[in-house]
Design a protein around this motif. Structure first.
Motif, PDB file in Angstrom:
ATOM      1  N   LEU A  11      30.242  31.152  22.346  1.00 48.08           N
ATOM      2  CA  LEU A  11      31.083  32.298  22.680  1.00 48.08           C
ATOM      3  C   LEU A  11      32.380  31.793  23.268  1.00 48.08           C
ATOM      4  N   THR A  12      33.438  32.574  23.081  1.00 49.91           N
ATOM      5  CA  THR A  12      34.739  32.279  23.667  1.00 49.91           C
ATOM      6  C   THR A  12      35.308  33.576  24.203  1.00 49.91           C
ATOM      7  N   THR A  13      35.801  33.526  25.421  1.00 52.26           N
ATOM      8  CA  THR A  13      36.434  34.689  26.053  1.00 52.26           C
ATOM      9  C   THR A  13      37.839  34.293  26.466  1.00 52.26           C
ATOM     10  N   LYS A  14      38.816  35.140  26.102  1.00 50.62           N
ATOM     11  CA  LYS A  14      40.217  34.859  26.434  1.00 50.62           C
ATOM     12  C   LYS A  14      40.714  35.875  27.446  1.00 50.62           C
ATOM     13  N   PHE A  15      41.518  35.392  28.384  1.00 48.49           N
ATOM     14  CA  PHE A  15      42.088  36.238  29.424  1.00 48.49           C
ATOM     15  C   PHE A  15      43.609  36.165  29.342  1.00 48.49           C
ATOM     16  N   LYS A  16      44.266  37.300  29.510  1.00 42.42           N
ATOM     17  CA  LYS A  16      45.724  37.295  29.571  1.00 42.42           C
ATOM     18  C   LYS A  16      46.120  36.812  30.955  1.00 42.42           C
ATOM     19  N   GLY A  17      46.958  35.797  31.016  1.00 43.43           N
ATOM     20  CA  GLY A  17      47.328  35.215  32.293  1.00 43.43           C
ATOM     21  C   GLY A  17      46.266  34.235  32.765  1.00 43.43           C
ATOM     22  N   ILE A  18      46.490  33.684  33.943  1.00 40.67           N
ATOM     23  CA  ILE A  18      45.547  32.726  34.527  1.00 40.67           C
ATOM     24  C   ILE A  18      44.482  33.495  35.303  1.00 40.67           C
ATOM     25  N   ALA A  19      43.219  33.319  34.913  1.00 35.87           N
ATOM     26  CA  ALA A  19      42.103  34.007  35.572  1.00 35.87           C
ATOM     27  C   ALA A  19      41.624  33.175  36.758  1.00 35.87           C
TER      28      ALA A  19
END
Length: 197
Positions: A11-19
């Protein structure tokens, strides 16, 4: 998809900005294996969110999540925390992560309810089943997890392989090559005549 005798899950999860924390959607249910529990109705899956925590030895479920599923403890364990130590319930559950990544039969320890941001903490008991990586490229955070582990991630080696120029020993001209000084003479009759004695 399989690798050898193992099923490959990722699985891969992407976040906008630095999480500043990795929190993903997940599901949690009573333990259930369709290959063993043939003909039985699959248990209810409760939707929740999960915090990935490499500082947690084992995975954890909040008291509210355990109550919502009607979980019955299978044992108790002593847990160390900021307030000291206390005995906490242990439950057996299935954890459902994005992209159909199922982690079956996980012993999770109960913890006090959090501030509402997550109902599950994914600890090292799950993370060490495979590989977990967090990158912060181009101002955005990406978290990726795979089971089983299929290669070593080595950022130092990756950098050296991609960006370091190999050191090549300086090659001296052959005796009959033009001299490197630009005189037009053969090396053996110019600068090479001083070294060949």
């Amino acid at each position: 998809m399989g690798i050898g005798n193992h099923e490959y899950l990722a699985l891969t999860t992407k976040f906008k900005g630095i999480a500043n924390q990795i929190v993903i959607e997940c599901g949690i249910s009573l333990p259930f294996d369709p290959s063993i529990n043939k003909g039985e109705k699959a248990p209810k899956i409760k939707k929740s969110t999960a915090l990935w925590d490499t500082g947690a030895t084992a995975s954890v479920i909040t008291k509210a999540t355990a109550a919502a599923l009607g979980l019955k403890p299978i044992s108790k364990t002593m847990v160390s925390h900021a307030g000291g130590e206390s005995a906490q319930n242990v439950y057996l559950v299935n954890i459902y992560l994005p992209n159909k990544v199922l982690i079956p039969n996980v012993n999770v320890t109960e913890c006090q309810d959090t501030s509402g941001t997550f109902g599950v903490i994914i600890g090292m008991d799950i993370i060490t089943l495979g590989d977990f990586a967090v990158t912060n490229f181009d101002g955005n955070t990406t978290a990726s997890f795979r089971v089983p582990s299929i290669a070593t991630t080595d950022y130092v080696k990756d950098f050296n392989d991609k960006y370091r120029t190999p050191i090549v020993a300086k090659k001296f001209p052959g005796r009959n090559d033009p001299c490197h000084c630009g005189s037009g003479k053969k090396y053996k009759h110019c600068h090479g005549s001083h070294t060949a004695k």
